[in-house]
Design a protein around this motif. Structure first.
Motif, PDB file in Angstrom:
ATOM      1  N   GLN A 123       1.452  12.419   0.885  1.00  0.00           N
ATOM      2  CA  GLN A 123       1.286  11.350   0.088  1.00  0.00           C
ATOM      3  C   GLN A 123       2.219  10.385   0.527  1.00  0.00           C
ATOM      4  OE1 GLN A 123      -1.206  10.917  -2.221  1.00  0.00           O
ATOM      5  NE2 GLN A 123      -0.618   8.851  -1.923  1.00  0.00           N
ATOM      6  N   VAL A 124       3.752  10.798   0.879  1.00  0.00           N
ATOM      7  CA  VAL A 124       4.648   9.668   1.222  1.00  0.00           C
ATOM      8  C   VAL A 124       4.185   9.078   2.588  1.00  0.00           C
ATOM      9  CG1 VAL A 124       6.910   9.403   2.119  1.00  0.00           C
ATOM     10  CG2 VAL A 124       6.374  10.740  -0.076  1.00  0.00           C
ATOM     11  N   LEU A 125       3.886   9.867   3.613  1.00  0.00           N
ATOM     12  CA  LEU A 125       3.288   9.255   4.769  1.00  0.00           C
ATOM     13  C   LEU A 125       1.972   8.442   4.735  1.00  0.00           C
ATOM     14  CD1 LEU A 125       3.676   9.435   7.750  1.00  0.00           C
ATOM     15  CD2 LEU A 125       2.301  11.280   8.014  1.00  0.00           C
ATOM     16  N   GLN A 126       1.246   8.796   4.048  1.00  0.00           N
ATOM     17  CA  GLN A 126      -0.091   7.877   3.668  1.00  0.00           C
ATOM     18  C   GLN A 126       0.489   6.490   3.004  1.00  0.00           C
ATOM     19  OE1 GLN A 126      -3.583   9.833   1.527  1.00  0.00           O
ATOM     20  NE2 GLN A 126      -2.647  11.804   2.230  1.00  0.00           N
ATOM     21  N   ASN A 127       1.334   6.826   2.184  1.00  0.00           N
ATOM     22  CA  ASN A 127       1.776   5.562   1.381  1.00  0.00           C
ATOM     23  C   ASN A 127       2.458   4.577   2.479  1.00  0.00           C
ATOM     24  OD1 ASN A 127       0.629   6.251  -1.019  1.00  0.00           O
ATOM     25  ND2 ASN A 127       2.546   6.949  -1.896  1.00  0.00           N
ATOM     26  N   ALA A 128       3.177   5.177   3.165  1.00  0.00           N
ATOM     27  CA  ALA A 128       4.247   4.394   4.030  1.00  0.00           C
ATOM     28  C   ALA A 128       3.293   3.917   4.987  1.00  0.00           C
ATOM     29  CB  ALA A 128       4.927   5.227   4.843  1.00  0.00           C
ATOM     30  N   ASN A 134      -0.647  -2.824   6.270  1.00  0.00           N
ATOM     31  CA  ASN A 134      -1.134  -3.737   5.171  1.00  0.00           C
ATOM     32  C   ASN A 134      -2.613  -3.299   4.646  1.00  0.00           C
ATOM     33  OD1 ASN A 134       0.949  -5.538   5.244  1.00  0.00           O
ATOM     34  ND2 ASN A 134       0.472  -6.055   7.117  1.00  0.00           N
ATOM     35  N   VAL A 135      -2.843  -2.208   4.417  1.00  0.00           N
ATOM     36  CA  VAL A 135      -4.084  -1.822   3.881  1.00  0.00           C
ATOM     37  C   VAL A 135      -3.962  -0.900   2.497  1.00  0.00           C
ATOM     38  CG1 VAL A 135      -5.472  -1.229   6.063  1.00  0.00           C
ATOM     39  CG2 VAL A 135      -4.229   0.559   5.239  1.00  0.00           C
TER      40      VAL A 135
END
Length: 135
Positions: A123-128, A134-135
């Motif tokens: 989740q952290v990687l996806q959010n980063a 910028n999506v």
């Protein structure tokens, strides 16, 4: 949310079916009418999903009775208009948003601290990545 658009199905003289979504300007095909319908669902879902991701405005679906099957194509054996339906969000989860496994390297101390805090690495990687892109 369910999306419904009319499509023209054309039985080709040499075999197979072509499918055209008149108002959307997209098309697909299949060897059988069943395969053509499956491909039509995929084509519609892909178009609507891409439009959603890129923020494009999608034309409203016309009424089935307003579609002139002969206006789209004229080299066919037979033709009919059918409504094609798809829940784009559900379809995307199964077909477009498939998870991909990635291997990464971080310092041991950072890993230990994150594990201790119960951090969800994916989740952290996806959010980063979303923030970075910028999506």
């Amino acid at each position: 949310m369910l999306s419904i658009y009319p499509a023209c199905f054309y039985k080709e003289k040499e075999g197979g079916y072509s499918v055209i979504f008149p108002v959307l300007g997209i098309a697909t095909c299949g060897d059988t009418v069943e395969e053509a319908m499956t491909m039509a669902i995929d084509c519609l879902a892909g178009y609507l999903y891409d439009a959603k991701i890129s923020g494009e405005t999608v034309p409203e679906p016309p009424k089935m009775e307003d579609i002139d099957v002969d206006a789209e194509y004229d080299e066919y054996e037979s033709a009919f208009v059918n409504m094609v339906t798809v829940d784009v969000d559900e379809y995307a989860k199964k077909h477009f948003e498939k998870a991909v496994k990635k291997t990464l390297t971080i310092p041991s101390w950072l890993n230990d601290l994150a594990v201790k805090e119960g951090v969800n690495f994916s989740q952290v990687l996806q959010n980063a990545l979303k923030q970075q892109l910028n999506v």
